[in-house]
Design a protein around this motif. Structure first.
Motif, PDB file in Angstrom:
ATOM      1  N   GLN A  53      37.725  33.185  42.902  1.00  0.00           N
ATOM      2  CA  GLN A  53      36.894  32.886  43.283  1.00  0.00           C
ATOM      3  C   GLN A  53      35.906  33.875  43.380  1.00  0.00           C
ATOM      4  O   GLN A  53      34.447  34.336  43.078  1.00  0.00           O
ATOM      5  N   LEU A  54      36.332  35.500  43.380  1.00  0.00           N
ATOM      6  CA  LEU A  54      35.061  36.653  42.987  1.00  0.00           C
ATOM      7  C   LEU A  54      35.271  36.548  41.628  1.00  0.00           C
ATOM      8  O   LEU A  54      35.717  36.510  40.372  1.00  0.00           O
ATOM      9  N   SER A  73      39.232  50.784  35.623  1.00  0.00           N
ATOM     10  CA  SER A  73      38.869  49.166  37.132  1.00  0.00           C
ATOM     11  C   SER A  73      38.489  49.925  38.536  1.00  0.00           C
ATOM     12  O   SER A  73      38.187  51.215  38.254  1.00  0.00           O
ATOM     13  N   PRO A  74      38.025  48.727  38.758  1.00  0.00           N
ATOM     14  CA  PRO A  74      36.975  48.651  39.564  1.00  0.00           C
ATOM     15  C   PRO A  74      37.168  49.174  41.451  1.00  0.00           C
ATOM     16  O   PRO A  74      38.337  48.732  41.559  1.00  0.00           O
ATOM     17  N   LEU A  75      37.059  49.589  41.737  1.00  0.00           N
ATOM     18  CA  LEU A  75      36.708  50.228  43.220  1.00  0.00           C
ATOM     19  C   LEU A  75      36.524  49.135  44.384  1.00  0.00           C
ATOM     20  O   LEU A  75      35.519  48.158  44.345  1.00  0.00           O
ATOM     21  N   PRO A  76      36.656  48.611  44.694  1.00  0.00           N
ATOM     22  CA  PRO A  76      36.458  47.068  46.035  1.00  0.00           C
ATOM     23  C   PRO A  76      34.834  47.524  47.086  1.00  0.00           C
ATOM     24  O   PRO A  76      33.899  46.796  45.795  1.00  0.00           O
ATOM     25  N   SER A  77      34.421  48.594  46.569  1.00  0.00           N
ATOM     26  CA  SER A  77      32.495  48.725  46.518  1.00  0.00           C
ATOM     27  C   SER A  77      31.514  47.761  45.287  1.00  0.00           C
ATOM     28  O   SER A  77      30.939  47.725  45.078  1.00  0.00           O
ATOM     29  N   GLU A  78      33.355  48.358  43.951  1.00  0.00           N
ATOM     30  CA  GLU A  78      31.908  48.145  42.901  1.00  0.00           C
ATOM     31  C   GLU A  78      32.027  45.979  42.868  1.00  0.00           C
ATOM     32  O   GLU A  78      31.410  45.367  42.426  1.00  0.00           O
ATOM     33  N   VAL A  79      33.729  45.425  43.334  1.00  0.00           N
ATOM     34  CA  VAL A  79      33.725  44.472  43.560  1.00  0.00           C
ATOM     35  C   VAL A  79      32.923  43.863  44.941  1.00  0.00           C
ATOM     36  O   VAL A  79      32.512  42.331  44.307  1.00  0.00           O
ATOM     37  N   LYS A 114      37.629  44.303  34.050  1.00  0.00           N
ATOM     38  CA  LYS A 114      36.065  43.718  34.617  1.00  0.00           C
ATOM     39  C   LYS A 114      36.541  42.805  35.638  1.00  0.00           C
ATOM     40  O   LYS A 114      35.717  42.132  36.826  1.00  0.00           O
ATOM     41  N   CYS A 115      37.954  42.423  35.741  1.00  0.00           N
ATOM     42  CA  CYS A 115      37.514  40.967  37.311  1.00  0.00           C
ATOM     43  C   CYS A 115      39.118  41.897  38.468  1.00  0.00           C
ATOM     44  O   CYS A 115      39.615  43.156  37.995  1.00  0.00           O
ATOM     45  N   PRO A 116      37.733  41.493  39.613  1.00  0.00           N
ATOM     46  CA  PRO A 116      38.873  42.576  40.758  1.00  0.00           C
ATOM     47  C   PRO A 116      40.098  41.868  40.686  1.00  0.00           C
ATOM     48  O   PRO A 116      40.323  40.769  41.541  1.00  0.00           O
ATOM     49  N   LEU A 117      41.119  41.866  40.160  1.00  0.00           N
ATOM     50  CA  LEU A 117      42.744  42.116  40.481  1.00  0.00           C
ATOM     51  C   LEU A 117      42.775  42.726  41.382  1.00  0.00           C
ATOM     52  O   LEU A 117      42.925  43.913  41.370  1.00  0.00           O
ATOM     53  N   ALA A 118      44.515  42.845  42.518  1.00  0.00           N
ATOM     54  CA  ALA A 118      44.947  43.331  42.692  1.00  0.00           C
ATOM     55  C   ALA A 118      46.034  43.673  42.098  1.00  0.00           C
ATOM     56  O   ALA A 118      45.989  45.031  43.065  1.00  0.00           O
ATOM     57  N   ASP A 119      46.356  43.873  40.883  1.00  0.00           N
ATOM     58  CA  ASP A 119      46.906  44.351  39.882  1.00  0.00           C
ATOM     59  C   ASP A 119      46.245  44.537  38.622  1.00  0.00           C
ATOM     60  O   ASP A 119      46.691  43.737  37.524  1.00  0.00           O
ATOM     61  N   ALA A 120      45.813  45.580  38.131  1.00  0.00           N
ATOM     62  CA  ALA A 120      45.147  45.453  37.396  1.00  0.00           C
ATOM     63  C   ALA A 120      45.718  45.582  36.385  1.00  0.00           C
ATOM     64  O   ALA A 120      45.403  44.945  35.136  1.00  0.00           O
TER      65      ALA A 120
END
Length: 217
Positions: A53-54, A73-79, A114-120
């Motif tokens: 859902q992110l 890939s993004p950091l949590p702050s970006e997500v 661009k997608c927030p994934l546990a593994d890029a």
């Protein structure tokens, strides 16, 4: 009276005059904004990556920038905000731009994944290839590639007329006939240790020299 067979003249002669440079730039900017908005909608509805859902993390800043920043890939702050380079890296870059006399309005930042994934590595190649669309829309003069993962991802893309970039930090290279490139360390990995900060700055400050040498148009 108008003779038969002759083309009709415009009622307002000034309407046929060429647009000014400012008007042309405004139209290009409006088109870039529309195209980036369309790309954002496509990303938000993209089914390829398992992001749940992110929402994806989209590019930020000027849509027709001279400089494109590219991280992997993004950091949590970006997500959390859904915007690339939000947080510590963005703040550090703003300070760097000021020190290098680079106008922040000349910069656009985006991500390979661009997608927030546990593994890029789970990102779909078709999604990573969206970077090609961003390059075509923004049309930067230079791409600052941040980190070896971003470099590998960029080299894997089928960018028209592009040549592979070498992992030579702090050296201006040619990506395409119209786009230069500068490879620097990953800024997210360069903010906590003095040696890492110095290594990033040593490579990144070359961007200031490049920017100062650009013609004023």
């Amino acid at each position: 009276m108008q003779e038969q067979g002759q083309p009709e003249l415009p009622s307002n002669p000034s309407a046929s005059m060429p647009a000014t440079d400012d008007e042309i730039r405004e139209k290009y900017l409006e088109r870039a904004i529309r195209e980036l908005n369309s790309l954002t909608r496509e990303l938000q509805s993209c089914p390829h990556c398992p992001r749940g859902q992110l929402m994806p993390v989209v590019g930020s800043a000027h849509p027709q920038a001279d400089i494109m920043l590219l991280k992997h890939s993004p950091l949590p702050s970006e997500v959390e905000e859904g915007v690339a380079f939000y947080g510590r890296s963005g703040g550090a870059l703003m300070k760097s731009f000021k020190r290098l006399s680079i106008d922040p309005l000349a910069v656009y930042g985006t991500l390979c994944v661009k997608c927030p994934l546990a593994d890029a590595s789970m990102a779909d190649p078709e999604c990573v290839a969206r970077v090609i669309e961003e390059l075509a829309i923004v049309q930067p003069r230079i791409v600052v590639v941040m980190g070896l993962e971003a470099l590998a991802a960029l080299n894997d893309l089928d960018i028209p007329l592009a040549r592979p970039l070498e992992p030579r930090l702090g050296e201006i290279q040619q990506l395409t006939p119209t786009i230069d490139a500068l490879v620097v360390p990953n800024i997210d990995e360069s903010l906590d240790e003095q040696d890492s900060k110095r290594a990033f700055w040593a490579a990144f400050r070359v961007l200031g020299e490049w920017y100062a040498a650009q013609p004023p148009y």
